[in-house]
Design an enzyme around this catalytic site. Structure first.
Site, short mmCIF file in Angstrom:
data_model
loop_
_atom_site.label_atom_id
_atom_site.label_comp_id
_atom_site.label_asym_id
_atom_site.label_seq_id
_atom_site.Cartn_x
_atom_site.Cartn_y
_atom_site.Cartn_z
N ARG A 193 31.10 -17.53 -20.50
CA ARG A 193 31.19 -18.92 -20.06
C ARG A 193 31.60 -19.86 -21.21
NH1 ARG A 193 32.07 -23.13 -18.62
NH2 ARG A 193 31.08 -24.49 -17.09
N LYS A 194 31.63 -19.32 -22.43
CA LYS A 194 32.01 -20.16 -23.57
C LYS A 194 33.53 -20.04 -23.80
CE LYS A 194 27.46 -20.27 -24.07
NZ LYS A 194 26.60 -21.20 -23.36
N VAL A 195 34.05 -20.71 -24.84
CA VAL A 195 35.51 -20.80 -25.01
C VAL A 195 36.13 -19.46 -25.43
CG1 VAL A 195 37.36 -21.95 -26.29
CG2 VAL A 195 35.43 -23.28 -25.43
#
Ligand SMILES: *Cc1c(COP(=O)(O)O)cnc(C)c1O
Length: 390
Positions: A193-195
């Protein structure tokens, strides 16, 4: 595109960018025979440290592990207090609890959704052991204000930079990447869910060589000799366990993927910032939908795009989420508050009005590298349509 087409292909809130290069990197590691905390982890640490311009980077299994380990190294224990925000992913609060310490919550600034630094001083007691500052959904908090208070009161600052890879902050007249780090240590997440992602994974950056050495030992059961050193030794060596450590290792498979992801990062950031700017421009024309505020000292990576739903927008946040879903657009509610979760109900009510309002009024809109201009235009068109009443 018609509504039914849209329903078949929902616009997702977020999507990791993983391709053949990541797959090839993982394959190579698997076939090499050295699959955990080996040469790939070392290379990933060096490249990550160079990217954020930190002296040391220590890879671990998650950001939760990273934060726990840093608090542990700072000696946070039962009876201590750690000042942080409730308005964050629950891991921020949980790691304080893992150490047996008490989280002390301060409210947020309603514009940035980050800690209101002016409230920190009042929350400090003789039991305060550290300040855990979050760069929420990639938006840097007012770190200079936090550091100023911490320095004056002799407290270490730990940065929860889970979402903030590639975000920048102005220190003096210089722009610097989050993770340099500015406190004792900064902790990053590589959850999908992070970059950028390694499946799961985390990284700690620090300027303190002693802290880095302890982190490296403690992530591997506090073993006195690392696997690589033992493997390369010409004479037999026996390791010792001088204290109780953890298994918070990152695998070489993850690290090899992370190295490819790190090379992609500049391109990912550029696209995210363009999408964010498009949203901001469109939202100026939609009364009652408030775009994220990027303070003059901060450049966000827009890990998430948080919009406040307020009057005169004709729908509530929840109604808007429901309507967007009906139109084939995935959204999420804004960031949670730990103190409103059953896990922390025993603490009783807290006075955190801005945190509670943010949780109930904020919607996260789709924003990710794979999002096309057409998809974004579709999302904006739905918002415009709904602003005129359904
Ligand atoms: C995602 C996140 C974490 C936890 O990261 P993991 O790598 O999943 O452990 C911690 N803090 C914040 C603010 C986060 O957004």
């Amino acid at each position: 595109m018609t509504l039914t087409d849209r329903q078949r292909q929902e616009i997702s809130i977020s999507k990791p960018v993983l391709g053949e290069e990541e797959a090839a990197a993982a394959r190579e590691v698997i076939l090499s025979g050295w699959v955990t905390q080996g040469p790939q982890v070392k290379a990933f640490e060096e490249e990550f440290a160079a990217y954020v311009r930190a002296l040391h980077a220590v890879a671990v299994s998650s950001c939760t592990a990273a934060l726990h380990l840093v608090l542990h190294v700072l000696g946070v224990k039962s009876g201590d207090e750690v000042i942080t925000v409730s308005h964050s992913f629950i891991a921020t609060t949980n790691v304080i609890t893992y150490c047996g310490a008490t989280p002390v919550f301060v409210d947020i600034d309603p514009d940035t959704y980050n800690v209101d630094a002016r409230l920190i001083e009042k929350a400090i007691t003789p039991r305060t052991k550290a300040i855990l500052a979050v760069h929420q959904i990639g938006m840097p908090c007012d770190l200079q204000a936090v550091l100023e208070i911490a320095q004056r009161r002799g407290l270490p600052v730990v940065e929860d930079a889970a979402c903030a890879i590639g975000s920048e902050i102005q220190i003096g007249d210089q722009w610097q990447r989050i993770g340099r780090p500015h406190g004792v240590a900064a902790c990053f997440s590589f959850h999908p869910r992070k970059v950028i992602t390694t499946g799961d994974g985390g990284m700690i950056t620090t300027t303190d060589a002693v802290v880095a050495r302890r982190l490296r030992a403690l992530r591997q059961h506090a073993m006195s000799i690392s696997d690589t050193v033992r493997h390369a030794a010409r004479h037999i060596v026996f390791e010792e366990y001088p204290e109780i450590g953890f298994n918070y290792r990152m695998t070489d498979i993850q690290a090899a993927v992370g190295r490819v992801q790190l090379r992609r990062l500049p391109e990912l950031l550029e696209r995210r910032r363009i999408l964010a700017a498009n949203y901001a421009e469109a939202l100026r024309e939609i009364p009652g939908l408030i775009a994220p505020v990027e303070p003059p000292y901060a450049r966000s990576n827009f890990q998430s795009y948080a919009v406040r739903v307020t009057r005169p927008f004709p729908l509530s946040r929840d109604q808007l989420m429901q309507e967007m879903q009906r139109r084939g657009v995935a959204t999420r509610r804004g960031v949670m508050n730990a103190h409103q979760e059953p896990a922390y109900a025993h603490r009783g009510p807290c006075h955190l009005p801005h945190s509670e309002a943010a949780r109930s009024d904020v919607i996260l809109l789709p924003l990710h590298h794979m999002m096309s201009d057409e998809d974004q235009a579709y999302v904006i068109e739905q918002l415009r349509h709904l602003s005129r009443g359904v």
